[in-house]
Write an enzyme that holds these catalytic residues in place. Structure first.
Site, PDB file in Angstrom:
ATOM      1  N   ARG A   8      -1.633  -6.175  -8.672  1.00 41.71           N
ATOM      2  CA  ARG A   8      -0.409  -6.923  -8.383  1.00 41.71           C
ATOM      3  C   ARG A   8      -0.162  -7.996  -9.420  1.00 41.71           C
ATOM      4  NH1 ARG A   8      -2.852  -8.116  -2.613  1.00 41.71           N
ATOM      5  NH2 ARG A   8      -4.540  -8.360  -4.104  1.00 41.71           N
ATOM      6  N   LYS A  55     -16.794  -7.137   5.428  1.00 45.51           N
ATOM      7  CA  LYS A  55     -15.864  -7.961   6.206  1.00 45.51           C
ATOM      8  C   LYS A  55     -15.804  -7.425   7.637  1.00 45.51           C
ATOM      9  CE  LYS A  55     -12.962  -7.381   2.129  1.00 45.51           C
ATOM     10  NZ  LYS A  55     -11.728  -6.752   1.689  1.00 45.51           N
ATOM     11  N   SER A  80      -3.181  -7.802   2.604  1.00 42.16           N
ATOM     12  CA  SER A  80      -3.497  -7.621   4.030  1.00 42.16           C
ATOM     13  C   SER A  80      -3.993  -8.941   4.630  1.00 42.16           C
ATOM     14  CB  SER A  80      -4.577  -6.554   4.206  1.00 42.16           C
ATOM     15  OG  SER A  80      -4.105  -5.319   3.770  1.00 42.16           O
ATOM     16  N   HIS A 135       0.836  -1.209   0.000  1.00 41.10           N
ATOM     17  CA  HIS A 135       0.000   0.000   0.000  1.00 41.10           C
ATOM     18  C   HIS A 135       0.871   1.259   0.000  1.00 41.10           C
ATOM     19  CE1 HIS A 135      -3.212  -2.610   2.115  1.00 41.10           C
ATOM     20  NE2 HIS A 135      -3.666  -2.350   0.904  1.00 41.10           N
TER      21      HIS A 135
HETATM   22  O1  PNS Z   1      -8.892  -2.879  -0.113  1.00 40.48           O
HETATM   23  P1  PNS Z   1     -10.114  -3.453  -0.797  1.00 40.48           P
HETATM   24  O2  PNS Z   1     -10.944  -4.212   0.199  1.00 40.48           O
HETATM   25  O3  PNS Z   1      -9.760  -4.240  -2.021  1.00 40.48           O
HETATM   26  O4  PNS Z   1     -10.989  -2.188  -1.276  1.00 40.48           O
HETATM   27  C1  PNS Z   1     -12.234  -2.373  -1.895  1.00 40.48           C
HETATM   28  C2  PNS Z   1     -13.020  -1.058  -1.978  1.00 40.48           C
HETATM   29  C3  PNS Z   1     -13.126  -0.378  -0.622  1.00 40.48           C
HETATM   30  C4  PNS Z   1     -12.321  -0.094  -2.933  1.00 40.48           C
HETATM   31  C5  PNS Z   1     -14.424  -1.384  -2.555  1.00 40.48           C
HETATM   32  O5  PNS Z   1     -14.987  -2.420  -1.828  1.00 40.48           O
HETATM   33  C6  PNS Z   1     -15.368  -0.196  -2.521  1.00 40.48           C
HETATM   34  O6  PNS Z   1     -15.230   0.737  -3.298  1.00 40.48           O
HETATM   35  N1  PNS Z   1     -16.347  -0.240  -1.584  1.00 40.48           N
HETATM   36  C7  PNS Z   1     -17.279   0.855  -1.338  1.00 40.48           C
HETATM   37  C8  PNS Z   1     -18.678   0.520  -1.832  1.00 40.48           C
HETATM   38  C9  PNS Z   1     -18.760   0.684  -3.325  1.00 40.48           C
HETATM   39  O7  PNS Z   1     -18.538   1.748  -3.870  1.00 40.48           O
HETATM   40  N2  PNS Z   1     -19.113  -0.426  -4.004  1.00 40.48           N
HETATM   41  C10 PNS Z   1     -19.209  -0.480  -5.439  1.00 40.48           C
HETATM   42  C11 PNS Z   1     -17.866  -0.838  -6.044  1.00 40.48           C
HETATM   43  S1  PNS Z   1     -18.029  -1.039  -7.772  1.00 40.48           S
END
Ligand code: PNS
Length: 175
Positions: A92, A43, A130, A19
């Site tokens: 990645r 989660k 993570s 990150h």
């Molecule tokens: O670190 P992560 O868990 O891969 O991040 C995922 C994240 C937070 C970017 C994604 O889950 C997100 O944007 N969640 C917020 C809700 C949302 O906008 N959902 C629609 C995504 S297309």
């Protein structure tokens, strides 16, 4: 010239060297980069939202154009609130691509003005996540090369409360 603000959204549970590598790369190409920690994910996180925010603030303090924030709800709504025109995500390996592409296209459908920008972390972090860091730490493996020192310390404290007590005693002994 127009200032470009980007958000770097994620769970950051916990923040890893991968990150931080991405934060560093992002800070070089955007005028402002907001590391945005999602509060209500499906989660159950290991670290509270406050703990994650605090760690990220400490870790990014050296970057003048980076700040940390917390958000709820849709990422595109948050992006429009902070007037971000770009969203940074890390890729990645090929295995990330499908999920990331789906998310980027859904976000584009919801807010066409927001551009997703993918960056690759250094190869040495290409296997790092993570989830794996939490698992390795929980099972007593060495995570010192995977996360910054303060994250390693907080992980140890979280997973072994006796460790916290011990390091407090050591600090008190040194004072
Ligand atoms: O670190 P992560 O868990 O891969 O991040 C995922 C994240 C937070 C970017 C994604 O889950 C997100 O944007 N969640 C917020 C809700 C949302 O906008 N959902 C629609 C995504 S297309």
């Amino acid at each position: 010239m127009k200032k470009v603000t980007a958000i770097y959204p994620g769970s950051f549970d916990p923040p890893t060297n991968g990150h931080l590598d991405l934060v560093e790369r992002g800070s070089k190409i955007f005028d402002e980069l907001i590391v945005a920690v999602l509060r209500n994910s499906e989660k159950t996180p290991l670290f509270s939202i406050g703990e994650r925010r605090h760690m990220l603030e400490e870790l990014t303090a050296g970057f003048k154009n980076v700040r940390v924030d917390v958000f709820d709800g849709l990422t595109v709504h948050y992006a429009s609130r902070v007037k971000a025109s770009a969203m940074l995500r890390g890729i990645r390996a090929l295995s990330d691509y499908e999920y990331e592409l789906q998310m980027a296209l859904m976000n584009r459908k919801l807010r066409p003005e927001l551009e997703t920008v993918f960056m690759m972390p250094a190869e040495k972090y290409s296997y790092l996540s993570s989830r794996l860091v939490r698992e390795v730490a929980r099972l007593g493996g060495d995570i010192s090369k995977l996360v910054p020192e303060i994250v390693e310390q907080r992980l140890r404290e979280k997973l072994d409360p006796a460790f916290k007590l011990q390091s407090r005693k050591e600090k008190a002994g040194r004072a």
